[in-house]
Write a protein that holds these residues in place. Sequence first.
Motif: not given
Length: 326
Positions: A108-122
Motif C-alpha cells: 500500500s502507499d499508506l504511511t502513518p500520516e494518513a491518520f490523526k493519532p489518538l493514543m498508544q496504549f500498549n
Amino acid sequence: MKRGLLVLIVGVIAFSLVCANVTMAQAKFPTKPIRIICPWAAGGGTDRTARFIADKLHGILKVPVNVVNETGGGGAVGFSSGARAEPDGYTITNLTFEIGTVKWMGYSDLTPEAFKPLMQFNEDASAVIVGKDSKYKTVKELLEDIKASPAGKFQLSGCAIGTVWDLARIGMLRNYGIDHNKVKFIPTKGAAPAIVELLGGHVDAITCSYPEAAPQIEAGQLKALAVMAEERNPQYSQVPTLKEQGIDWAYGTWRGFGVPKGTPDSAANILIKALNEVFSSKDYVDFMNKMGFGIKMRNSQEFGKYMMEQYKGLEEIVRAAGYGKK
C-alpha cells in the motif's frame, strides 16, 4: 435601502442558525454507532484488546462501539479501510507496528500520516513459542538444530509476511548467523491462526507476543522458550530473554488508535477524552495485567511522532529481510 438591510439581517440570521446547528451536531457527537477496524484476525492480541476497549467506550459514549476484523495484506486491508473512511469520528482504526511497513513491503502507499493519532496504549515484546511435546528447552537448542539442518526442514509462523512477528524471527535468525531463507515461513492473518498452526503440529515454532499465546501456555499446550525483550517481564518472569541466552536481539510491537486524517478536532478530542477514561480505569489495568499485555501510553502528539520515526527506520530493515519493491 431598507430592503437591502432586511436581506442582510436575514442572511446573518440564516448563517447564525447554520453555525448553531453545526456546533450542536459537534457537541452531540457521537449520535450513532462507532466502529473500530482491527486489521488482524479475531482472537489475537489486537482483537482482544480492541474488544475490551470497545465495550468500555460503549459505556462512556453511550453508543454501540463495534469491532470489525478486516484482515489481509499484512495489515494493509484494515489500515486502508480505516484511512479512507469518512473523517467524521465514527471510524477508529487499530494501528499497530505494521502501519510503518506496508508501504516498504509494497502492499500500500499508506504511511502513518494518513491518520490523526489518538493514543498508544500498549507495547509487547515478541516471544519464541513451541509445542508442548517439543524437545527444545531453550532457544539456543532450537537455533543450533536449524543451523545444522538442511534448508526447508524447519517451518515457523507468527503472522503475515513482513509483519512484526516475521521481522522479529528474521532478526533473531540473522543475529545467530542463520540465513532466514533457510527457514520456511508460513504466513497467517494474525497470531491466533498461527497458534492454531502450532497446536496442530504444522509448524515447529512461532514468534508472537507472550500474551497472545498465554492461555495455551498456561494450559500446558505450548511452551515459551524466550522473550525478545531487554529484560524479563514480571508478569511471566519464568521466561528468559534472548539476551540472557547470548542472543543480542530485542523486538516487539505496539498498539494504538487513530482516525482518518481530516477528522475534526472536536470529534477526535471527545474520543481521546473517552479513551483516557478507559486507560486510567482499574478495569483496564486489571485486564491488561491478567492477559499479560504491556501498558505503554503515548498521547496524540507523542504517538504520531513515534510512528513516523519507526516508519522512516523500517525501510532498511525490510530491505535487509529481502522484502518489498525491488
